[in-house]
Design a protein around this motif. Structure first.
Motif, PDB file in Angstrom:
ATOM      1  N   LYS A   1       0.670  -1.380   0.077  1.00 28.46           N
ATOM      2  CA  LYS A   1      -0.030  -0.181  -0.134  1.00 28.46           C
ATOM      3  C   LYS A   1       0.799   1.407   0.030  1.00 28.46           C
ATOM      4  O   LYS A   1       0.261   2.444  -0.299  1.00 28.46           O
ATOM      5  CB  LYS A   1      -0.841  -0.161   1.271  1.00 28.46           C
ATOM      6  N   ARG A   2       2.150   1.252   0.649  1.00 31.99           N
ATOM      7  CA  ARG A   2       2.951   2.324   0.570  1.00 31.99           C
ATOM      8  C   ARG A   2       3.405   2.650  -0.915  1.00 31.99           C
ATOM      9  O   ARG A   2       4.040   3.612  -1.171  1.00 31.99           O
ATOM     10  CB  ARG A   2       4.042   1.984   1.507  1.00 31.99           C
ATOM     11  N   THR A   3       3.189   1.828  -1.899  1.00 27.31           N
ATOM     12  CA  THR A   3       3.744   1.818  -3.265  1.00 27.31           C
ATOM     13  C   THR A   3       2.797   1.962  -4.114  1.00 27.31           C
ATOM     14  O   THR A   3       2.803   2.563  -5.111  1.00 27.31           O
ATOM     15  CB  THR A   3       4.814   0.824  -3.526  1.00 27.31           C
ATOM     16  N   ALA A   4       1.630   1.306  -4.005  1.00 25.26           N
ATOM     17  CA  ALA A   4       0.606   1.176  -5.140  1.00 25.26           C
ATOM     18  C   ALA A   4      -0.637   1.276  -4.483  1.00 25.26           C
ATOM     19  O   ALA A   4      -0.939   1.138  -3.392  1.00 25.26           O
ATOM     20  CB  ALA A   4       0.689  -0.429  -5.816  1.00 25.26           C
ATOM     21  N   GLU A   5      -1.826   1.741  -5.260  1.00 24.46           N
ATOM     22  CA  GLU A   5      -3.069   1.500  -4.906  1.00 24.46           C
ATOM     23  C   GLU A   5      -3.585   0.297  -5.368  1.00 24.46           C
ATOM     24  O   GLU A   5      -3.759  -0.107  -6.497  1.00 24.46           O
ATOM     25  CB  GLU A   5      -3.963   2.779  -5.626  1.00 24.46           C
ATOM     26  N   VAL A   6      -4.210  -0.545  -4.221  1.00 24.22           N
ATOM     27  CA  VAL A   6      -4.745  -1.897  -4.264  1.00 24.22           C
ATOM     28  C   VAL A   6      -6.033  -2.095  -3.630  1.00 24.22           C
ATOM     29  O   VAL A   6      -6.372  -1.217  -2.727  1.00 24.22           O
ATOM     30  CB  VAL A   6      -3.587  -2.807  -3.677  1.00 24.22           C
ATOM     31  N   THR A   7      -6.707  -3.040  -4.166  1.00 20.11           N
ATOM     32  CA  THR A   7      -8.111  -3.419  -3.754  1.00 20.11           C
ATOM     33  C   THR A   7      -7.577  -4.605  -2.827  1.00 20.11           C
ATOM     34  O   THR A   7      -6.972  -5.667  -3.257  1.00 20.11           O
ATOM     35  CB  THR A   7      -9.132  -4.010  -4.728  1.00 20.11           C
ATOM     36  N   VAL A   8      -7.866  -4.819  -1.466  1.00 21.70           N
ATOM     37  CA  VAL A   8      -7.830  -5.810  -0.553  1.00 21.70           C
ATOM     38  C   VAL A   8      -9.130  -6.469  -0.041  1.00 21.70           C
ATOM     39  O   VAL A   8     -10.089  -6.010   0.150  1.00 21.70           O
ATOM     40  CB  VAL A   8      -7.007  -5.470   0.692  1.00 21.70           C
ATOM     41  N   GLN A   9      -9.025  -7.779  -0.462  1.00 23.41           N
ATOM     42  CA  GLN A   9     -10.140  -8.691   0.038  1.00 23.41           C
ATOM     43  C   GLN A   9     -10.013  -9.449   1.236  1.00 23.41           C
ATOM     44  O   GLN A   9      -8.909  -9.841   1.565  1.00 23.41           O
ATOM     45  CB  GLN A   9     -10.558  -9.779  -1.140  1.00 23.41           C
ATOM     46  N   GLU A  10     -10.924  -9.189   2.208  1.00 16.74           N
ATOM     47  CA  GLU A  10     -10.777 -10.180   3.335  1.00 16.74           C
ATOM     48  C   GLU A  10     -11.236 -11.643   3.327  1.00 16.74           C
ATOM     49  O   GLU A  10     -12.424 -11.504   2.505  1.00 16.74           O
ATOM     50  CB  GLU A  10     -11.586  -9.283   4.629  1.00 16.74           C
ATOM     51  N   SER A  11     -10.729 -12.404   3.881  1.00 22.08           N
ATOM     52  CA  SER A  11     -11.327 -13.801   3.878  1.00 22.08           C
ATOM     53  C   SER A  11     -11.091 -14.361   5.233  1.00 22.08           C
ATOM     54  O   SER A  11     -10.109 -13.841   6.079  1.00 22.08           O
ATOM     55  CB  SER A  11     -10.734 -14.500   2.758  1.00 22.08           C
ATOM     56  N   GLU A  12     -11.466 -15.502   5.346  1.00 23.54           N
ATOM     57  CA  GLU A  12     -11.246 -16.399   6.842  1.00 23.54           C
ATOM     58  C   GLU A  12      -9.768 -16.809   6.983  1.00 23.54           C
ATOM     59  O   GLU A  12      -9.304 -17.105   7.796  1.00 23.54           O
ATOM     60  CB  GLU A  12     -12.281 -17.354   7.011  1.00 23.54           C
ATOM     61  N   TYR A  13      -9.168 -16.914   5.632  1.00 26.09           N
ATOM     62  CA  TYR A  13      -7.826 -17.496   5.647  1.00 26.09           C
ATOM     63  C   TYR A  13      -6.723 -16.180   5.564  1.00 26.09           C
ATOM     64  O   TYR A  13      -5.597 -16.422   5.477  1.00 26.09           O
ATOM     65  CB  TYR A  13      -7.526 -17.989   4.418  1.00 26.09           C
ATOM     66  N   GLY A  14      -7.224 -15.059   5.825  1.00 30.16           N
ATOM     67  CA  GLY A  14      -6.430 -13.925   5.771  1.00 30.16           C
ATOM     68  C   GLY A  14      -6.744 -13.030   4.584  1.00 30.16           C
ATOM     69  O   GLY A  14      -7.462 -13.150   3.558  1.00 30.16           O
ATOM     70  N   ASP A  15      -6.405 -11.638   4.838  1.00 32.45           N
ATOM     71  CA  ASP A  15      -6.719 -10.501   3.713  1.00 32.45           C
ATOM     72  C   ASP A  15      -5.737 -10.858   2.454  1.00 32.45           C
ATOM     73  O   ASP A  15      -4.613 -11.292   2.706  1.00 32.45           O
ATOM     74  CB  ASP A  15      -6.192  -9.294   4.276  1.00 32.45           C
ATOM     75  N   TYR A  16      -6.121 -10.604   1.365  1.00 32.60           N
ATOM     76  CA  TYR A  16      -5.099 -10.710   0.247  1.00 32.60           C
ATOM     77  C   TYR A  16      -5.492  -9.642  -0.881  1.00 32.60           C
ATOM     78  O   TYR A  16      -6.548  -8.970  -0.771  1.00 32.60           O
ATOM     79  CB  TYR A  16      -5.395 -12.139  -0.407  1.00 32.60           C
ATOM     80  N   ILE A  17      -4.805  -9.695  -1.900  1.00 30.06           N
ATOM     81  CA  ILE A  17      -4.779  -8.314  -3.013  1.00 30.06           C
ATOM     82  C   ILE A  17      -5.486  -8.974  -3.971  1.00 30.06           C
ATOM     83  O   ILE A  17      -5.097  -9.858  -4.741  1.00 30.06           O
ATOM     84  CB  ILE A  17      -3.556  -7.760  -3.101  1.00 30.06           C
ATOM     85  N   THR A  18      -6.476  -8.310  -4.497  1.00 33.51           N
ATOM     86  CA  THR A  18      -7.356  -8.605  -5.512  1.00 33.51           C
ATOM     87  C   THR A  18      -6.946  -7.810  -6.808  1.00 33.51           C
ATOM     88  O   THR A  18      -7.150  -8.488  -8.018  1.00 33.51           O
ATOM     89  CB  THR A  18      -8.836  -8.780  -5.402  1.00 33.51           C
TER      90      THR A  18
END
Length: 274
Positions: free
Chosen positions: A66-83
């Motif tokens: 996030k400090r470098t790029a604009e991203v979309t983050v998805q929450e899940s039961e296995y942890g957040d990840y970038i979509t």
């Protein structure tokens, strides 16, 4: 009595100066991660150019991205990840090797970003840590100084187009050989981005199917160019740096204490005369 009041004023000025100095202080970085995002599987080269990213106490992998790029983050039961990454479609053609195995490719679902499920139902962002396919989710990754974090967009075989062989569980075999871009990304992040060597390096990093020897040669050329440039700068640099060129607030603090010392001198002279 007057001397006492003056001392009180000086003490207040000193406290104010200390607060001012603390206001200018910033938390120290714990280290640096070298980051890049690549979209070579759709023929469009680089999404985020190699960058040296500082990280701080308490930061996780997503914080670095996030400090470098604009991203979309998805929450899940296995942890957040970038979509998705914010990214413009530059219109370049999809490589023939990908077209041959992805005969029903579509395009982007949302303008201005590159997301999971764009182009094919198997697409998404995978990440590599120090050149190796990551074994933990990005939310479970703790940054370490000198790490190289690379995101690559996959459209076929859940990473088969990135050199990952998934045939052992019934998936696709690797479409291209696996490569390690760690040294190239780090060298590019530290390089002069106006140099010919940097442009060549970016072309190699963003080329679908680039060989390990191509990546290594580009990294070596960048490192050699940086060493030559540093040596030249060291030879030419003869002037003393101007310590007053950057306003850090330290000068104002020094002025306050200088005034305090002067005031104490006045008090001493005043007492002597009386």
């Amino acid at each position: 009595m007057k001397a006492r009041k003056l001392l009180d004023v000086i003490a207040a000025l000193g406290a104010s100066a200390a607060v001012s100095l603390n206001a200018f202080a910033e938390p120290a970085a714990k280290g640096t991660v070298y980051f890049a995002a690549v979209k070579s599987t759709i023929g469009q080269g680089i999404c985020v150019e190699p960058t040296a990213v500082p990280f701080y106490e308490g930061d996780g992998g997503i914080d670095v991205v996030k400090r470098t790029a604009e991203v979309t983050v998805q929450e899940s039961e296995y942890g957040d990840y970038i979509t998705a990454f914010k990214d413009e479609d530059n219109g370049a053609a999809v490589p023939d090797e990908i077209k041959a195995v992805c005969t029903d490719m579509t395009g982007r679902n949302t303008q201005g970003q590159l997301s999971a499920l764009d182009y094919t139902p198997e697409s998404g962002w995978s990440y590599f840590l120090n050149g190796e396919y990551a074994q933990v989710g990005i939310s479970d990754y703790t940054p370490a100084d000198g790490d190289v974090l690379e995101y690559r967009f996959t459209v076929y075989g859940y990473g088969a187009d990135l050199g990952q062989d998934n045939s052992s569980w019934g998936g696709a075999a690797a479409l291209v050989p696996a490569v390690n871009a760690k040294e190239l990304i780090k060298a590019a992040a530290l390089a002069d981005k106006t140099s010919d060597e940097y442009k060549t390096a970016i072309e190699a990093l963003g080329k679908f199917g680039a060989s390990q020897s191509e990546l290594d040669a580009a990294a070596k050329a960048l490192s050699n160019a940086s060493e030559t440039s540093s040596a030249a700068e060291s030879t030419e640099q003869t002037s003393v740096p101007d310590t007053n060129s950057v306003d850090t607030g330290v000068e104002s603090v020094a002025a306050v204490f200088g005034a305090a010392v002067l005031a104490l001198g006045i008090i001493a002279v005043s007492r002597k005369r009386s």
